[in-house]
Design an enzyme around this catalytic site. Structure first.
Site, PDB file in Angstrom:
ATOM      1  N   GLY A 113       0.899  -1.295   0.018  1.00 25.29           N
ATOM      2  CA  GLY A 113      -0.078   0.096  -0.040  1.00 25.29           C
ATOM      3  C   GLY A 113       1.010   1.344   0.177  1.00 25.29           C
ATOM      4  N   CYS A 114       2.247   1.009   0.229  1.00 27.29           N
ATOM      5  CA  CYS A 114       3.077   2.090   0.025  1.00 27.29           C
ATOM      6  C   CYS A 114       3.653   2.178  -1.533  1.00 27.29           C
ATOM      7  CB  CYS A 114       4.273   2.136   0.863  1.00 27.29           C
ATOM      8  SG  CYS A 114       3.786   2.012   2.628  1.00 27.29           S
TER       9      CYS A 114
END
Length: 135
Positions: A50-51
């Site tokens: 998610g980064c």
């Protein structure tokens, strides 16, 4: 919820900076203080998804309080991670659930500079911390 002495020191340090340029410089310095993770710790198992940048997170519980270590391949993100860690380290799981990332970075004067993708990434890190405390 009261702040740890380290989190209060971060808040005081950033509050003393007159503008974004000075806060950005301080942010980089905080990132340099983040202890490096070894090759064995920078694995897919510890990677936060998610980064946009690569982020690795490890957490351990001692006497009901959580200690996290994190690293990133992105310099600015290392500074943001260092500031997140001073906010959450040594909290019990139930207090960790109540941490508001956006409010913390706003209080540091960094909220407006967080792009949506960085905000999402930091929220993904916090979400992963919360998952670790539930495991």
């Amino acid at each position: 919820m009261s702040l740890s002495p380290e989190a209060q020191a971060a808040l005081d340090a950033f509050a003393g900076q007159p503008g974004w340029e000075q806060r950005a410089r301080l942010l980089m310095q905080w990132g340099e203080r983040l202890p490096a993770l070894g090759e064995a710790q920078r694995t897919e198992q510890h990677r936060v998804h998610g980064c946009e940048s690569q982020v690795w997170l490890l957490g351990e519980c001692h006497d009901g309080r959580w200690q996290f270590r994190a690293s990133s391949d992105a310099r600015l993100l290392r500074g943001l991670l260092a500031l997140l860690l001073v906010r959450v380290n040594d909290l019990p799981a139930e207090q960790l659930q109540q941490v508001d990332v956006a409010q913390w970075f706003d209080s540091l004067g960094l909220g407006r500079q967080l792009s949506p993708s960085r905000s999402n990434g930091l929220n993904a890190v916090l979400q992963r911390m919360r998952e670790l405390t539930q495991a």
